[in-house]
Every structure is written in C-alpha cells, then in structure tokens.
Design a protein around this motif. Sequence first.
Motif, PDB file in Angstrom:
ATOM      1  N   GLU A  74      30.694 -16.489  23.728  1.00 58.20           N
ATOM      2  CA  GLU A  74      31.119 -16.227  25.112  1.00 58.20           C
ATOM      3  C   GLU A  74      31.831 -14.886  25.220  1.00 58.20           C
ATOM      4  OE1 GLU A  74      33.486 -19.458  26.547  1.00 58.20           O
ATOM      5  OE2 GLU A  74      31.770 -20.820  26.670  1.00 58.20           O
ATOM      6  N   GLU A  75      32.643 -14.555  24.237  1.00 62.68           N
ATOM      7  CA  GLU A  75      33.424 -13.310  24.285  1.00 62.68           C
ATOM      8  C   GLU A  75      32.513 -12.080  24.308  1.00 62.68           C
ATOM      9  OE1 GLU A  75      36.499 -11.184  21.326  1.00 62.68           O
ATOM     10  OE2 GLU A  75      37.076 -13.232  21.901  1.00 62.68           O
ATOM     11  N   ASN A  76      31.491 -12.062  23.445  1.00 61.77           N
ATOM     12  CA  ASN A  76      30.561 -10.927  23.407  1.00 61.77           C
ATOM     13  C   ASN A  76      29.773 -10.810  24.705  1.00 61.77           C
ATOM     14  OD1 ASN A  76      31.347 -10.218  20.833  1.00 61.77           O
ATOM     15  ND2 ASN A  76      29.560 -11.104  19.836  1.00 61.77           N
ATOM     16  N   ILE A  77      29.319 -11.939  25.219  1.00 63.16           N
ATOM     17  CA  ILE A  77      28.547 -11.937  26.472  1.00 63.16           C
ATOM     18  C   ILE A  77      29.430 -11.461  27.627  1.00 63.16           C
ATOM     19  CG2 ILE A  77      27.344 -13.396  28.160  1.00 63.16           C
ATOM     20  CD1 ILE A  77      25.674 -13.066  25.662  1.00 63.16           C
ATOM     21  N   ALA A  78      30.640 -11.968  27.714  1.00 63.38           N
ATOM     22  CA  ALA A  78      31.555 -11.570  28.791  1.00 63.38           C
ATOM     23  C   ALA A  78      31.866 -10.076  28.717  1.00 63.38           C
ATOM     24  CB  ALA A  78      32.838 -12.392  28.737  1.00 63.38           C
ATOM     25  N   SER A  79      32.083  -9.581  27.512  1.00 62.79           N
ATOM     26  CA  SER A  79      32.367  -8.155  27.321  1.00 62.79           C
ATOM     27  C   SER A  79      31.185  -7.300  27.792  1.00 62.79           C
ATOM     28  CB  SER A  79      32.677  -7.899  25.846  1.00 62.79           C
ATOM     29  OG  SER A  79      32.796  -6.533  25.596  1.00 62.79           O
ATOM     30  N   TRP A  80      29.991  -7.707  27.429  1.00 63.32           N
ATOM     31  CA  TRP A  80      28.779  -6.993  27.845  1.00 63.32           C
ATOM     32  C   TRP A  80      28.642  -7.009  29.366  1.00 63.32           C
ATOM     33  CZ3 TRP A  80      24.086 -10.059  29.077  1.00 63.32           C
ATOM     34  CH2 TRP A  80      23.032  -9.250  29.517  1.00 63.32           C
ATOM     35  N   ILE A  95      20.287  -4.722  29.521  1.00 60.78           N
ATOM     36  CA  ILE A  95      20.102  -5.446  28.259  1.00 60.78           C
ATOM     37  C   ILE A  95      20.316  -4.491  27.089  1.00 60.78           C
ATOM     38  CG2 ILE A  95      18.389  -6.591  26.785  1.00 60.78           C
ATOM     39  CD1 ILE A  95      17.316  -7.881  29.445  1.00 60.78           C
ATOM     40  N   ALA A  96      19.858  -3.248  27.235  1.00 60.38           N
ATOM     41  CA  ALA A  96      20.062  -2.248  26.182  1.00 60.38           C
ATOM     42  C   ALA A  96      21.553  -1.989  25.957  1.00 60.38           C
ATOM     43  CB  ALA A  96      19.337  -0.947  26.543  1.00 60.38           C
ATOM     44  N   LEU A  97      22.363  -2.120  27.013  1.00 63.33           N
ATOM     45  CA  LEU A  97      23.821  -1.952  26.864  1.00 63.33           C
ATOM     46  C   LEU A  97      24.420  -3.008  25.937  1.00 63.33           C
ATOM     47  CD1 LEU A  97      25.337  -1.286  30.421  1.00 63.33           C
ATOM     48  CD2 LEU A  97      25.255   0.277  28.475  1.00 63.33           C
ATOM     49  N   PHE A  98      23.814  -4.201  25.918  1.00 64.03           N
ATOM     50  CA  PHE A  98      24.341  -5.278  25.058  1.00 64.03           C
ATOM     51  C   PHE A  98      24.330  -4.843  23.602  1.00 64.03           C
ATOM     52  CE2 PHE A  98      23.995  -9.041  22.393  1.00 64.03           C
ATOM     53  CZ  PHE A  98      25.058  -9.797  22.868  1.00 64.03           C
ATOM     54  N   HIS A  99      23.259  -4.189  23.205  1.00 60.16           N
ATOM     55  CA  HIS A  99      23.133  -3.755  21.809  1.00 60.16           C
ATOM     56  C   HIS A  99      24.110  -2.630  21.483  1.00 60.16           C
ATOM     57  CE1 HIS A  99      19.751  -6.440  21.670  1.00 60.16           C
ATOM     58  NE2 HIS A  99      19.224  -5.822  22.709  1.00 60.16           N
TER      59      HIS A  99
END
Length: 139
Positions: free
Chosen positions: A15-21, A132-136
Amino acid sequence: MINFNYETDFILDSEENIASWLSAVIISEKKKEGEINYIFCDDEYLHKINLEYLNHDTLTDVISFDYTMGNEISGDIFISVERVKDNAADFKVSFDEELKRVLVHGILHYCGYKDKGEVEELLMRTKEDEKIALFHVEQ
C-alpha cells in the motif's frame, strides 16, 4: 490522503509504494491531493453500484465518484479485482500492470481527462502509460 479499503479477500502487496506513486501522479498533474478512497471488490459488488448509481447493467473494472473541488482532487474509486484479472488475461499483460492502469485511471479522471470519444480515449491511454512509467521511477 490515499486510503485502501477491501470488500473482497484481495489485499495490495505494498500500500505504501502504491500510495507514494499515486501521490507522485497527482503532483505531476499539478494538482493537490485530497482524500482518495480505493475500494477493492468483486464483480457482484461493483455491478450493484453500476446499476444503482449509473443505471448501467454491465460489468466494469473501475467506477470513480469525483468529489474534486478546485485544484484538490478527492473521490471514491471502486475496483473489481475479478474484472482486472480477466482484463489482464484479455490484454495479455500482468495482473500488476492492469491493476496499475485502473488505479491511475480514476486519478486521471479527477485531473480532467475523459475517455468517451476516440480522441479522448487515446489521450487517456497515453496518460495511463506515462503515469505507469512513473511507478518504476518512484521505486
């Protein structure tokens, strides 16, 4: 604030990584983050919402209710995990990739992007890919 809620047995890995993205996506669109609630559910749950609030008798992967005021985006985003799994198989992408697409889709609607016409839909897909590219990059 980004919140994750579950009406099914699915739980996000991080959840933390997804929220940050998602926060980074909001910033990249020059918007302010209000309260955004994700509700993960099954087809039946989302179908009832689709019928009751939108009068659509169809299955869908994501429905967003926009409470944005001015530059501060807020809303509730309902996601059918079953639809995401099926769509991932149909589009021959991983579940994680398709999930990211629907997660960011609602945010992009709140930022003013539409997907009703061919031109709008093409721009929405382009924006989804960009975010989506920002997630990486964020990880």
